[in-house]
Design a protein around this motif. Structure first.
Motif, short mmCIF file in Angstrom:
data_model
loop_
_atom_site.label_atom_id
_atom_site.label_comp_id
_atom_site.label_asym_id
_atom_site.label_seq_id
_atom_site.Cartn_x
_atom_site.Cartn_y
_atom_site.Cartn_z
N ALA A 177 27.37 20.75 5.03
CA ALA A 177 27.21 22.17 5.34
C ALA A 177 28.50 22.91 5.02
O ALA A 177 29.60 22.35 5.08
CB ALA A 177 26.87 22.35 6.81
N GLN B 85 13.25 30.00 2.68
CA GLN B 85 12.71 29.26 1.54
C GLN B 85 12.27 30.25 0.47
O GLN B 85 11.47 31.16 0.74
CB GLN B 85 11.52 28.40 1.96
CG GLN B 85 10.85 27.64 0.83
CD GLN B 85 11.72 26.55 0.26
OE1 GLN B 85 12.13 25.64 0.98
NE2 GLN B 85 12.03 26.63 -1.03
N SER C 250 19.65 27.22 5.02
CA SER C 250 19.48 27.17 6.47
C SER C 250 20.77 27.61 7.14
O SER C 250 21.87 27.32 6.67
CB SER C 250 19.08 25.78 6.94
OG SER C 250 20.11 24.84 6.64
N GLN D 251 23.68 17.49 1.92
CA GLN D 251 24.18 16.71 3.05
C GLN D 251 25.30 17.44 3.78
O GLN D 251 25.41 17.38 5.00
CB GLN D 251 24.67 15.34 2.56
CG GLN D 251 23.59 14.43 2.04
CD GLN D 251 22.65 13.98 3.15
OE1 GLN D 251 23.08 13.62 4.24
NE2 GLN D 251 21.35 14.01 2.87
N THR E 272 23.56 25.36 5.14
CA THR E 272 23.21 24.27 4.22
C THR E 272 22.40 24.86 3.07
O THR E 272 21.42 25.57 3.30
CB THR E 272 22.37 23.19 4.94
OG1 THR E 272 23.10 22.70 6.06
CG2 THR E 272 22.07 22.04 3.99
N GLU F 273 15.90 29.66 8.73
CA GLU F 273 15.67 28.92 7.49
C GLU F 273 14.98 29.85 6.50
O GLU F 273 14.04 30.57 6.85
CB GLU F 273 14.81 27.70 7.77
CG GLU F 273 14.62 26.78 6.58
CD GLU F 273 13.88 25.51 6.96
OE1 GLU F 273 13.59 24.70 6.05
OE2 GLU F 273 13.56 25.33 8.16
N HIS G 233 16.70 27.31 -1.21
CA HIS G 233 16.60 27.06 0.23
C HIS G 233 17.97 27.24 0.87
O HIS G 233 18.99 26.84 0.33
CB HIS G 233 16.09 25.64 0.49
CG HIS G 233 15.87 25.35 1.95
ND1 HIS G 233 16.88 24.85 2.76
CD2 HIS G 233 14.78 25.49 2.75
CE1 HIS G 233 16.41 24.69 3.99
NE2 HIS G 233 15.15 25.07 4.00
N ARG H 52 19.22 29.91 14.92
CA ARG H 52 18.98 29.17 13.68
C ARG H 52 17.97 29.94 12.83
O ARG H 52 17.08 30.61 13.34
CB ARG H 52 18.43 27.77 13.98
CG ARG H 52 19.39 26.84 14.69
CD ARG H 52 18.77 25.49 14.99
NE ARG H 52 17.70 25.60 15.99
CZ ARG H 52 16.41 25.38 15.75
NH1 ARG H 52 16.02 25.03 14.51
NH2 ARG H 52 15.52 25.50 16.70
N ASP I 234 20.14 24.34 -0.30
CA ASP I 234 19.24 23.38 -0.96
C ASP I 234 19.26 22.01 -0.29
O ASP I 234 19.28 20.97 -0.95
CB ASP I 234 19.59 23.27 -2.45
CG ASP I 234 18.95 24.38 -3.28
OD1 ASP I 234 18.06 25.07 -2.75
OD2 ASP I 234 19.34 24.54 -4.45
N ARG I 235 19.30 22.03 1.05
CA ARG I 235 19.21 20.82 1.88
C ARG I 235 20.29 19.78 1.53
O ARG I 235 20.06 18.56 1.61
CB ARG I 235 17.82 20.19 1.75
CG ARG I 235 16.71 21.11 2.28
CD ARG I 235 15.34 20.46 2.17
NE ARG I 235 14.32 21.27 2.82
CZ ARG I 235 13.67 22.27 2.24
NH1 ARG I 235 13.95 22.58 0.98
NH2 ARG I 235 12.76 22.97 2.88
#
Length: 319
Positions: A140, A271, A292, A138, A133, A269, A290, A267, A135-136
């Protein structure tokens, strides 16, 4: 395979028409389908507007037995994004410059006839797929080989298409040299929900399998069916920083040099404090702050040649 086994079977060929050998791939798939007693294949061409997603969805609706992605790494990634988790098998006819997934799995990269034979007669294995994902968002995306932010993505976005046509993968070397200068970015990384840690980095890369062109293994120990994401951070320091990075790469990650660090997880993440370039399996996605990663173990059925596999790539190297 008996006549009864063959009856009603059908392949879909998702073809990138701008690749020079695309016409050959279509002819070969049509001929082999006929020879095997399969129905005429469903042939779908990618477009600039749709590089494989809609075509893969159409193939799924048609209920085909195998979807053959004929193109470069971008075509393969887009088709895999739709097939992941569906149970429909995928096969490859590599027609691109990198063809990284094919190279990792010993699928012929310069022989469409052999690759098509693998699509119809090869062994079938389940491989991992990594969901990303940016930049966050919706929705993926997925990748099968590697993805990253920073230096590696800058190479992909800055590689000259005209040079790729002339010298192939050496065009990436040209872009890599041109992008060597630069400043490290402030980065915060979280692994498997643990405590975040900070680094100043030129690149963060996630890997699903380890090899790139020339057989160089940049994710030592990464296996495409182990359910683990391999994360690599690149932080060259000082006058000889990039030499230290290269040395640790060729040493397959051994040593304590912090210029190159590895982690394994399910997982992760990342930033950033400033936007950097992003790439998925060589596809530039622009800049982001960002990213993830989430591993989806054994979620894609893939056809590959029979024979013992490189144990550096598969957990079970036997066919």
């Amino acid at each position: 395979m008996t006549t009864t086994d063959r009856a009603g079977k059908r392949a879909a060929l998702i073809l990138n028409p701008i690749k020079n050998t695309g016409a050959d791939a279509r002819e070969i798939v049509e001929r082999v389908s006929s020879e095997e007693g399969w129905e005429a294949p469903l042939v779908l061409e990618t477009t600039v507007e749709d590089p494989g997603h809609g075509q893969a969805q159409e193939a799924l609706r048609a209920g085909v037995d195998v979807v053959i992605a004929a193109g470069g790494d971008g075509t393969v990634r887009c088709v895999a994004e739709e097939l992941s988790g569906t149970g429909t098998a995928m096969a490859l006819v590599p027609l691109g410059t990198g063809n990284l997934l094919a190279r990792n799995l010993d699928i012929a990269v310069d022989n469409p006839e052999e690759a098509v034979d693998t699509a119809f007669h090869g062994t079938e294995r389940r491989i991992d797929v990594v969901h990303v994902t940016v930049d966050r968002a919706q929705k993926a995306h997925v990748f099968l080989v590697m993805a990253g932010l920073g230096y590696d993505a800058a190479i992909m976005s800055d590689t000259r298409d005209d040079l790729k046509d002339k010298v192939g993968w050496l065009a990436y070397v040209d872009a890599g040299i041109r992008n060597l200068p630069g400043k490290p970015a402030r980065t915060t990384i979280t692994i498997d929900g643990g405590r975040p840690f900070d680094r100043r980095l030129r690149s963060v890369m996630g890997g699903n399998c380890g090899k790139i062109m020339g057989g160089l293994e940049i994710f030592p120990g990464a296996k495409i069916d182990d359910g683990l994401l391999d994360l690599m951070t690149v932080a060259p320091r000082g006058r000889f920083g990039w030499l230290n990075v290269a040395g640790k790469l060729f040493a397959k990650g051994k040593g304590k040099d912090p210029s190159l660090e590895y982690y394994q997880c399910s997982r992760a993440e990342v930033q950033l404090h400033e936007p950097l370039e992003v790439q998925l399996d060589g596809d530039p996605l622009g800049k982001a702050t960002h990213m993830s990663f989430e591993m989806k173990p054994e979620s894609l059925r893939l056809r590959m040649p029979y024979g013992r596999k490189d144990p550096a790539i598969l957990s079970n190297p036997l066919p």
